[in-house]
Design a protein around this motif. Sequence first.
Motif, PDB file in Angstrom:
ATOM      1  N   ILE A 199      79.330  50.853  85.265  1.00 34.78           N
ATOM      2  CA  ILE A 199      80.107  49.813  84.567  1.00 34.78           C
ATOM      3  C   ILE A 199      79.260  48.577  84.265  1.00 34.78           C
ATOM      4  N   MET A 200      78.015  48.536  84.742  1.00 29.03           N
ATOM      5  CA  MET A 200      77.150  47.382  84.489  1.00 29.03           C
ATOM      6  C   MET A 200      76.763  47.318  83.017  1.00 29.03           C
ATOM      7  N   ARG A 201      76.509  46.106  82.529  1.00 26.52           N
ATOM      8  CA  ARG A 201      76.053  45.908  81.164  1.00 26.52           C
ATOM      9  C   ARG A 201      74.858  44.950  81.148  1.00 26.52           C
ATOM     10  N   THR A 202      73.971  45.160  80.211  1.00 31.72           N
ATOM     11  CA  THR A 202      72.758  44.355  80.084  1.00 31.72           C
ATOM     12  C   THR A 202      73.101  42.880  79.874  1.00 31.72           C
ATOM     13  N   GLY A 203      72.458  42.040  80.681  1.00 29.93           N
ATOM     14  CA  GLY A 203      72.599  40.595  80.519  1.00 29.93           C
ATOM     15  C   GLY A 203      73.916  40.017  80.994  1.00 29.93           C
ATOM     16  N   ARG A 204      74.774  40.842  81.590  1.00 27.84           N
ATOM     17  CA  ARG A 204      76.076  40.359  82.033  1.00 27.84           C
ATOM     18  C   ARG A 204      76.181  40.447  83.557  1.00 27.84           C
ATOM     19  N   PRO A 205      76.966  39.542  84.178  1.00 28.15           N
ATOM     20  CA  PRO A 205      77.025  39.528  85.640  1.00 28.15           C
ATOM     21  C   PRO A 205      77.695  40.757  86.210  1.00 28.15           C
ATOM     22  N   VAL A 206      77.169  41.220  87.329  1.00 27.32           N
ATOM     23  CA  VAL A 206      77.806  42.262  88.128  1.00 27.32           C
ATOM     24  C   VAL A 206      77.837  41.770  89.568  1.00 27.32           C
ATOM     25  N   VAL A 207      79.025  41.697  90.119  1.00 27.15           N
ATOM     26  CA  VAL A 207      79.220  41.230  91.487  1.00 27.15           C
ATOM     27  C   VAL A 207      79.340  42.449  92.397  1.00 27.15           C
ATOM     28  N   VAL A 208      78.514  42.520  93.418  1.00 24.81           N
ATOM     29  CA  VAL A 208      78.539  43.633  94.371  1.00 24.81           C
ATOM     30  C   VAL A 208      78.972  43.077  95.722  1.00 24.81           C
ATOM     31  N   SER A 209      80.169  43.460  96.170  1.00 25.56           N
ATOM     32  CA  SER A 209      80.700  42.919  97.429  1.00 25.56           C
ATOM     33  C   SER A 209      80.559  43.894  98.592  1.00 25.56           C
ATOM     34  N   ASP A 210      79.839  44.994  98.409  1.00 27.64           N
ATOM     35  CA  ASP A 210      79.553  45.918  99.507  1.00 27.64           C
ATOM     36  C   ASP A 210      78.351  45.380 100.284  1.00 27.64           C
ATOM     37  N   PRO A 211      78.525  45.027 101.576  1.00 26.47           N
ATOM     38  CA  PRO A 211      77.408  44.458 102.336  1.00 26.47           C
ATOM     39  C   PRO A 211      76.260  45.434 102.545  1.00 26.47           C
ATOM     40  N   ALA A 212      76.535  46.745 102.469  1.00 32.59           N
ATOM     41  CA  ALA A 212      75.493  47.762 102.644  1.00 32.59           C
ATOM     42  C   ALA A 212      75.369  48.562 101.353  1.00 32.59           C
ATOM     43  N   VAL A 213      75.049  47.878 100.283  1.00 31.54           N
ATOM     44  CA  VAL A 213      75.050  48.479  98.962  1.00 31.54           C
ATOM     45  C   VAL A 213      73.982  49.574  98.857  1.00 31.54           C
ATOM     46  N   PRO A 214      74.312  50.728  98.286  1.00 33.48           N
ATOM     47  CA  PRO A 214      73.303  51.777  98.091  1.00 33.48           C
ATOM     48  C   PRO A 214      72.180  51.316  97.169  1.00 33.48           C
ATOM     49  N   GLN A 215      70.990  51.833  97.402  1.00 30.02           N
ATOM     50  CA  GLN A 215      69.844  51.464  96.585  1.00 30.02           C
ATOM     51  C   GLN A 215      70.048  51.848  95.125  1.00 30.02           C
ATOM     52  N   SER A 216      70.827  52.906  94.884  1.00 30.38           N
ATOM     53  CA  SER A 216      71.062  53.352  93.508  1.00 30.38           C
ATOM     54  C   SER A 216      71.755  52.274  92.681  1.00 30.38           C
ATOM     55  N   VAL A 217      72.587  51.474  93.313  1.00 31.65           N
ATOM     56  CA  VAL A 217      73.274  50.392  92.603  1.00 31.65           C
ATOM     57  C   VAL A 217      72.278  49.300  92.225  1.00 31.65           C
ATOM     58  N   LEU A 218      71.405  48.950  93.165  1.00 24.55           N
ATOM     59  CA  LEU A 218      70.402  47.918  92.893  1.00 24.55           C
ATOM     60  C   LEU A 218      69.428  48.388  91.814  1.00 24.55           C
TER      61      LEU A 218
END
Length: 451
Positions: A199-218
């Motif tokens: 759901i991420m888009r280039t140049g737009r904010p993405v808020v990740v509230s999972d404290p143990a976020v998977p590396q694939s998301v980053l």
Amino acid sequence: MQEIPLPPHPQTLEEWLAHCERLHPVTIDMGLDRVQRVARRMDLRFDCPVITVAGTNGKGSTCAMLEAIYCEAGYRTGLYTSPHLVHFEERCRLSREAIAADQLLPAFAEVEVARRGQDGDDGQGEVSLTYFEFTTLAILRTLSRAGLDVVILEVGLGGRLDAVNIIDPDCAVITCIALDHMAILGPDREAIGYEKAGIMRTGRPVVVSDPAVPQSVLDRATEVGAELWRIGLDFHFAGDKQQWGWATHPSRGGRRYSGMAYPALRGANQLVNASGVLAAIEALRTRLPVTAQAVRNGLALVELPGRFQIVPGQPTLVLDVAHNPHSVAALAENLDAMGFHPTTHAVFGAMADKDLAAMLERVAPLIDRWYLTDLPTARAARAEDLRSALEAGPLGRGQVASCYPDPLQALAAAVSAADPADRIVVFGSFFTVGGVMQDGIPRLAAKHLAA
């Protein structure tokens, strides 16, 4: 655009929903090609900021808090969420109110015309849509014409290939990522995280509230060039038993809220969700300014049925749509913190594709008597299968379990057996909680108090 007349049939929302169920050969058919084709024929677009929320658990709470805060700030909000508990109209809310069924009918008709290629045909003929795809398009069309200031969209399944993802969000929010729907989304948190990150888009904010976020998301955020807001780095929260506070890193503006009352939604996990909500509001502040008082009022007034919802009465009733190991673990933690109840009765129904062993193992130590129920969907496990799964666990053979054809009968049996000081928890699926809410929220009175 010329208004499309309703066809002679279907004429009611119920008839349209039945029509949607018959269109496609399978219930879940991941991919955006078909739904994008119909959306292009409809020229579907939004003229206001859109926030899309994905994640395994916490999506509904996050959407409800965003809705409440923006409403308190004076904005006209639209919310799409799924599934519903009792009535389909719950999926579409305008300024915190569920839409009336007849307000959806023109959009259903428009989707049908576009699906058949009768208006602006692109030469590709009729398009088959799943129930979820058809109804998503109808609700998106309804929201797009409602004169709104902000639209909040909850992803149904995954993110990358979910029908909601045909809309480019101005801000994306990814809540906690846990193991669920693994046959569709992948075998581990890394694979599932990749799907959510779609759901991420280039140049737009993405808020990740999972404290143990998977590396694939980053990695995905870096790949697409999204503006990443990460809990613990870009924003954080802290709290004690009375109040909590939230702040952003100085590089994110250094905004701070202190001495806040806890959100009206119960459960320790709600602070994590609320923190992500405040980060999303901060990320969109230049377009949608929000006062500190609107934040405090919104969090204090937010409502979301079926999320650790405690219904006063004798016995106490707890409603929770927890339906995977992670959310059931949160439910168990919240039940453990409730205080003493002599006996805990559980009304439980679940889908057959869930990790039943992991769900039951976590919550079974807190349950004294089980009331297992069939559910009105082919995806559900039979009550007898739930009993077998319970008995296969380390505590199952020592617990009392009975089976019922539907949640209402299971609840009635639990009420009949319960003492006034006991508690009854209803969980395992939206169908389970929705099943006991068919006539509204139950208000319990133990049988020996009825007189």
